[in-house]
Each structure stands twice: as structure tokens, then as C-alpha cells.
Design a protein around this motif. Structure first.
Motif, short mmCIF file in Angstrom:
data_model
loop_
_atom_site.label_atom_id
_atom_site.label_comp_id
_atom_site.label_asym_id
_atom_site.label_seq_id
_atom_site.Cartn_x
_atom_site.Cartn_y
_atom_site.Cartn_z
N ASP A 90 0.83 -1.18 0.00
CA ASP A 90 0.00 0.00 0.00
C ASP A 90 0.88 1.26 0.00
O ASP A 90 0.65 2.22 -0.76
CB ASP A 90 -0.88 -0.05 1.26
CG ASP A 90 -1.86 1.08 1.27
OD1 ASP A 90 -2.46 1.30 0.21
OD2 ASP A 90 -2.02 1.73 2.34
N GLN A 91 1.92 1.24 0.82
CA GLN A 91 2.84 2.39 0.87
C GLN A 91 3.61 2.53 -0.44
O GLN A 91 3.84 3.65 -0.92
CB GLN A 91 3.80 2.21 2.06
CG GLN A 91 3.09 2.36 3.40
CD GLN A 91 3.93 1.84 4.56
OE1 GLN A 91 4.64 0.85 4.44
NE2 GLN A 91 3.83 2.53 5.69
N ALA A 123 2.49 1.69 -3.36
CA ALA A 123 1.55 2.24 -4.35
C ALA A 123 1.37 3.74 -4.13
O ALA A 123 1.35 4.53 -5.08
CB ALA A 123 0.20 1.53 -4.22
N ARG A 124 1.29 4.16 -2.86
CA ARG A 124 1.14 5.61 -2.59
C ARG A 124 2.40 6.37 -3.00
O ARG A 124 2.31 7.48 -3.55
CB ARG A 124 0.84 5.83 -1.10
CG ARG A 124 -0.60 5.49 -0.75
CD ARG A 124 -0.92 5.89 0.68
NE ARG A 124 -0.72 7.32 0.92
CZ ARG A 124 -0.49 7.84 2.12
NH1 ARG A 124 -0.43 7.06 3.19
NH2 ARG A 124 -0.31 9.14 2.27
N LEU A 125 3.54 5.80 -2.74
CA LEU A 125 4.79 6.47 -3.14
C LEU A 125 4.79 6.71 -4.64
O LEU A 125 5.20 7.77 -5.12
CB LEU A 125 6.00 5.61 -2.76
CG LEU A 125 6.51 5.78 -1.33
CD1 LEU A 125 7.55 4.72 -1.00
CD2 LEU A 125 7.11 7.18 -1.14
N ARG A 126 4.31 5.71 -5.36
CA ARG A 126 4.31 5.82 -6.82
C ARG A 126 3.29 6.85 -7.30
O ARG A 126 3.61 7.73 -8.09
CB ARG A 126 4.00 4.44 -7.38
CG ARG A 126 3.85 4.42 -8.87
CD ARG A 126 3.80 2.97 -9.33
NE ARG A 126 3.25 2.87 -10.66
CZ ARG A 126 3.04 1.73 -11.28
NH1 ARG A 126 3.32 0.59 -10.68
NH2 ARG A 126 2.54 1.70 -12.49
N HIS A 127 2.06 6.74 -6.78
CA HIS A 127 1.00 7.60 -7.31
C HIS A 127 1.05 9.02 -6.77
O HIS A 127 0.72 9.98 -7.47
CB HIS A 127 -0.37 6.96 -7.04
CG HIS A 127 -0.53 5.68 -7.80
ND1 HIS A 127 -0.76 4.47 -7.18
CD2 HIS A 127 -0.41 5.40 -9.12
CE1 HIS A 127 -0.79 3.52 -8.09
NE2 HIS A 127 -0.58 4.05 -9.28
N GLU A 128 1.50 9.18 -5.53
CA GLU A 128 1.48 10.53 -4.94
C GLU A 128 2.83 11.23 -5.01
O GLU A 128 2.90 12.45 -4.91
CB GLU A 128 1.03 10.43 -3.46
CG GLU A 128 -0.40 9.90 -3.33
CD GLU A 128 -0.74 9.53 -1.88
OE1 GLU A 128 -0.11 10.06 -0.95
OE2 GLU A 128 -1.64 8.68 -1.71
N HIS A 129 3.92 10.45 -5.16
CA HIS A 129 5.25 11.08 -5.10
C HIS A 129 6.17 10.70 -6.25
O HIS A 129 7.34 11.07 -6.24
CB HIS A 129 5.92 10.73 -3.75
CG HIS A 129 5.10 11.12 -2.57
ND1 HIS A 129 5.12 12.39 -2.04
CD2 HIS A 129 4.21 10.42 -1.83
CE1 HIS A 129 4.27 12.44 -1.02
NE2 HIS A 129 3.70 11.26 -0.87
N VAL A 181 4.22 8.68 3.58
CA VAL A 181 3.36 7.49 3.49
C VAL A 181 3.49 6.58 4.71
O VAL A 181 2.87 5.53 4.78
CB VAL A 181 3.64 6.67 2.19
CG1 VAL A 181 3.45 7.53 0.95
CG2 VAL A 181 5.05 6.05 2.21
N CYS A 182 4.35 6.98 5.66
CA CYS A 182 4.54 6.10 6.84
C CYS A 182 3.65 6.52 8.01
O CYS A 182 3.33 7.68 8.17
CB CYS A 182 6.01 6.15 7.28
SG CYS A 182 7.03 5.15 6.22
#
Ligand code: PMP
Length: 396
Positions: free
Chosen positions: A356-357, A359-365, A395-396
Motif C-alpha cells: 500500500d505504501q 503504491a502511494r509512493l508511486r501515485h502521490e510522489h 506514506v509512513c
């Protein structure tokens, strides 16, 4: 139609990641996915020693005729020395057979076919997790593939669980061990751990296959060979697959070797004959150029020195990126949580970030890494460590 029943297989997830990264228009994106070394400029350049050796070869090489199933003999000798040590008594006793292969992958496939044909009924045991190609390569060679634990749920190396599993492996089975710079986790065994592994391997009559794909990227060219040399000194028989892709930057030239240590010179000739017969049916003769380059470098004191310095440069850059990232995470309160990144070795790191983290790193950062939180540390831009740390903290 002959092909009408053929289905499309899904692409390699890492290739999909490369494409997504290429299509991302964010100028501040990070590529921590693909498994190649990158320099401070983000480039995977050709080492100077390789360029010089190539120039010499253009002038020197007189023929491109077939070289034989084991490849260039000088390459075989020199790569065995690099792996086992210049003064290895095994080399003097002619207990070692080296077969040039198309990369480390070719060496792994050759060893898989060798086990299947010459040691029928033996299964192979891989660390959980391991490089995904290990899983498929040995299955395709027809071996029964099983796993031993390596990293626990808290993202820590679990030597005790690993050794407990080794106690249950059937006598004679093959255990694949990463010599250094474990892919994908970055967690390596310490010297004491290796001694414990050796003890159980010997007592339970297991056959080790040491995959040595990152010599020089962990603690140094000689230091990284410590475990392979210990096993070679202490056991009568051993398989080692060596890759020149990363440390010589020869990736696409497909350069590697299967090094087999045997009980005596006579047996080494028997094994050697089997290997050329198996290779004959896989690729006949191995590709020459990369191996010729490696032989040119390792056989020339000046070129070898230059090359060793270049490998050391790459190794130090990776080590600095590891400690630099932990330092950048420290003011964000995450230094302790990610301290393992500085302790791991080689290009890869199991960061401990969940899917999940990731995926967020990729999509948000626009930070690209593969699932299970494996980051290629060697892909980090050193001037933007703080931006990367901030993205991780977010994301943490
Ligand atoms: N073993 C491991 C663990 C690897 O990571 C790699 C490369 N990614 C290889 C073997 C083989 O590499 P190559 O075939 O490119 O030499």
C-alpha cells in the motif's frame, strides 16, 4: 490455425514499472525499480577498463570461429581465480571446472540442467524470498523447488529459522545461497552465520549452489568472496554461478560462468564433460565478447587495477546512498525504523514498506519501486535524498 490456442502471458512487473516511470512527466521522479547500477548522473555507463579492453580486442582478435562449449579457457581460469582466490589450492589441484555461460542466468540454467540430468531426484531449496527468476529457472529445468525462510514478518534476517529448515531438507538436496548482496532483500549472512550454515550443510550432506552475482558490490571484491571461499575450502563439492553483468557493467554482453568444485581432478573432468554436453543442447558455444573483455582485464595488471578501482567506486556510492538515506530519514523520526537500509548490502533493499505504501509512493510522489518494498538503492539520486526521505515519511 496452429497458434490459436496460445495465450498472452502477463509482462514482467519490473518491465511494467520501467514503462510507467518513463511515462511519468514529474521531473522529480525516482526510479528505484530496475536492477541496474546507476552512477551519480543516473547513467549505467561502460567501465573505462571495459572500453580499453574492447579497444585492444578490436586490434588483437583474429577470428570469430567457434570457441568450444566451455568458452575461452583464459576466462575460465581468471574468473575462477577471482572467485576462489589467486592462490586457491583447489585450482592448483585441478579440482575446479569453469564453464563460460551467457550471464549468471545461463550459469543457473546450466546448473539446473546438470542437477536434473546428473543428480536425478535432488530437489532445490531457495531462500524465501529470492530473485524471482530462481523460482522459474529451476522449475523449468524440471527440479522440485522448495523454500527455506530467510526474512521474517518484521523484515529481519532469520538465521535460526533458516537453519531449522535446513535440518529438515532431505540429504543430497541442493541449497541455493546468495554469496553476497542478497537479491531482493539486501540482508546478508555474517561470518558466524555462514559457519553455522556450513556445519549443517556438511552434516546433512546437502549440496550448496552459491549464486555470486554481485562480487565487489557488498564489502569489496575479496571480502564478498569470503563465504564462497570458505565453502570451497571446507567441502569437497560445490557449485558456484558467477555473473559479470554488474561488476563489469557487461549486462547485455551475457557473461558469466558455472564453476564446479569437485573432490579430485579426475572427477572434475567427468563433470566437465557432462557440462559441455548439456551446454551443447542449450546454446552450443557461449557468447564470446564479454568473456574476452573480462579475460583481457583480469589478465592485465594495469587494467585489473583500474577495474578494481571502478568497482570500488560503485560499491562506495551504494554504501553512501544507504547511510545517506538513513541520515535523511533521521530528522523525520524514521532513522531507527529504517536503520536496516544502512546495514544491508548491494543494490537492493527490503525497505519494510508495504504494498500500500509502495503504491502511494508511486501515485502521490512518483517514487517507483517494486512490490514488497524492494528498492534499488543504486538508482537513487544522491542530491535528492531529502526529497526521497520526505516522500517516504509522507506514506509512513
Ligand atoms: N542471480 C541474481 C541473484 C541476480 O540478481 C542476477 C541479475 N539480476 C543474476 C543472478 C544473473 O544476472 P545475469 O544473467 O544478468 O548475469
Amino acid at each position: 490455425m496452429h497458434f490459436s490456442d496460445i495465450q498472452r502471458v502477463p509482462g514482467d512487473p519490473i518491465l511494467g514499472l520501467i514503462e510507467a516511470y518513463a511515462n511519468d512527466t514529474n521531473p522529480n521522479k525516482f526510479d528505484l525499480g530496475v536492477g541496474v547500477y546507476k552512477d551519480a548522473q543516473g547513467l549505467t555507463t561502460i567501465p573505462r577498463a571495459v572500453k580499453l579492453a574492447e579497444q585492444r580486442l578490436v586490434d588483437k582478435q583474429l577470428t570469430k570461429t567457434y570457441i568450444g562449449g566451455h568458452g575461452e579457457p583464459r576466462f575460465g581460469t581468471l574468473i575462477s581465480q577471482l572467485v576462489l582466490g589467486d592462490n586457491s589450492p583447489l585450482l592448483a589441484a585441478r579440482r575446479v571446472s569453469a564453464t563460460q555461460t551467457p550471464g549468471g542466468t545461463g550459469a543457473l540454467r546450466l546448473s539446473g540442467d546438470f542437477i536434473a540430468e546428473c543428480l536425478p531426484g535432488r530437489g532445490i531449496w531457495l531462500s524465501d524470498p529470492t530473485w524471482p527468476i530462481h523460482e522459474t529457472i529451476f522449475a523449468k529445468a524440471g527440479l522440485k523447488v522448495s523454500h527455506y525462510p530467510y526474512v521474517d514478518r518484521e523484515n529481519r534476517l532469520t538465521v535460526d529459522a533458516m537453519l531449522a529448515a535446513f535440518e529438515t531438507i532431505p540429504s543430497g538436496d541442493v541449497v541455493l545461497l546468495h554469496a553476497c548482496c542478497h537479491n531482493p532483500t539486501g540482508f546478508d549472512l555474517g561470518h558466524e552465520d555462514w559457519k553455522r550454515v556450513l556445519e549443517v550443510v556438511r552434516r546433512r550432506n546437502l549440496l550448496p549452489l552459491i549464486d555470486f552475482a554481485y562480487q565487489g558490490f557488498g564489502d569489496g571484491l575479496e571480502e564478498d568472496a569470503w563465504a564462497a571461499r570458505l565453502f570451497a575450502a571446507e567441502l569437497p563439492e560445490l557449485l558456484i554461478t558467477s555473473s559479470c553483468s554488474k561488476n563489469f557493467g557487461l549486462y547485455r554482453e551475457r557473461t558469466g560462468a558455472l564453476i564446479v568444485c569437485c573432490a579430485d581432478a579426475e572427477k572434475s573432468l567427468d563433470v566437465r564433460s557432462q557440462l559441455s554436453s548439456i551446454a551443447r543442447n542449450l546454446w552450443s558455444n557461449p557468447p564470446d565478447h564479454g568473456a574476452a573483455v573480462v579475460a583481457e582485464i583480469l589478465g592485465d595488471a594495469e587494467l585489473k587495477q583500474l577495474w578494481a578501482e571502478e568497482v570500488e567506486e560503485m560499491r562506495q556510492r551504494i554504501a553512501q546512498l544507504r547511510s545517506g538515506l538513513v541520515q535523511a530519514l533521521t530528522p523525520l523520526g524514521l532513522g531507527q525504523r529504517f536503520a536496516h537500509i544502512a546495514q544491508q548490502r548491494g543494490m537492493f533493499s527490503y525497505t519494510g514498506l508495504n504494498d500500500d505504501q509502495v503504491a502511494r509512493l508511486r501515485h502521490e510522489h512518483s517514487v517507483y519501486m517494486v512490490n514488497a518494498g524492494r528498492a534499488n538503492v543504486a538508482g537513487i539520486d544522491a542530491t535528492r535524498l531529502h526529497a526521497l526521505a520526505a516522500a517516504i515519511a509522507a506514506v509512513c
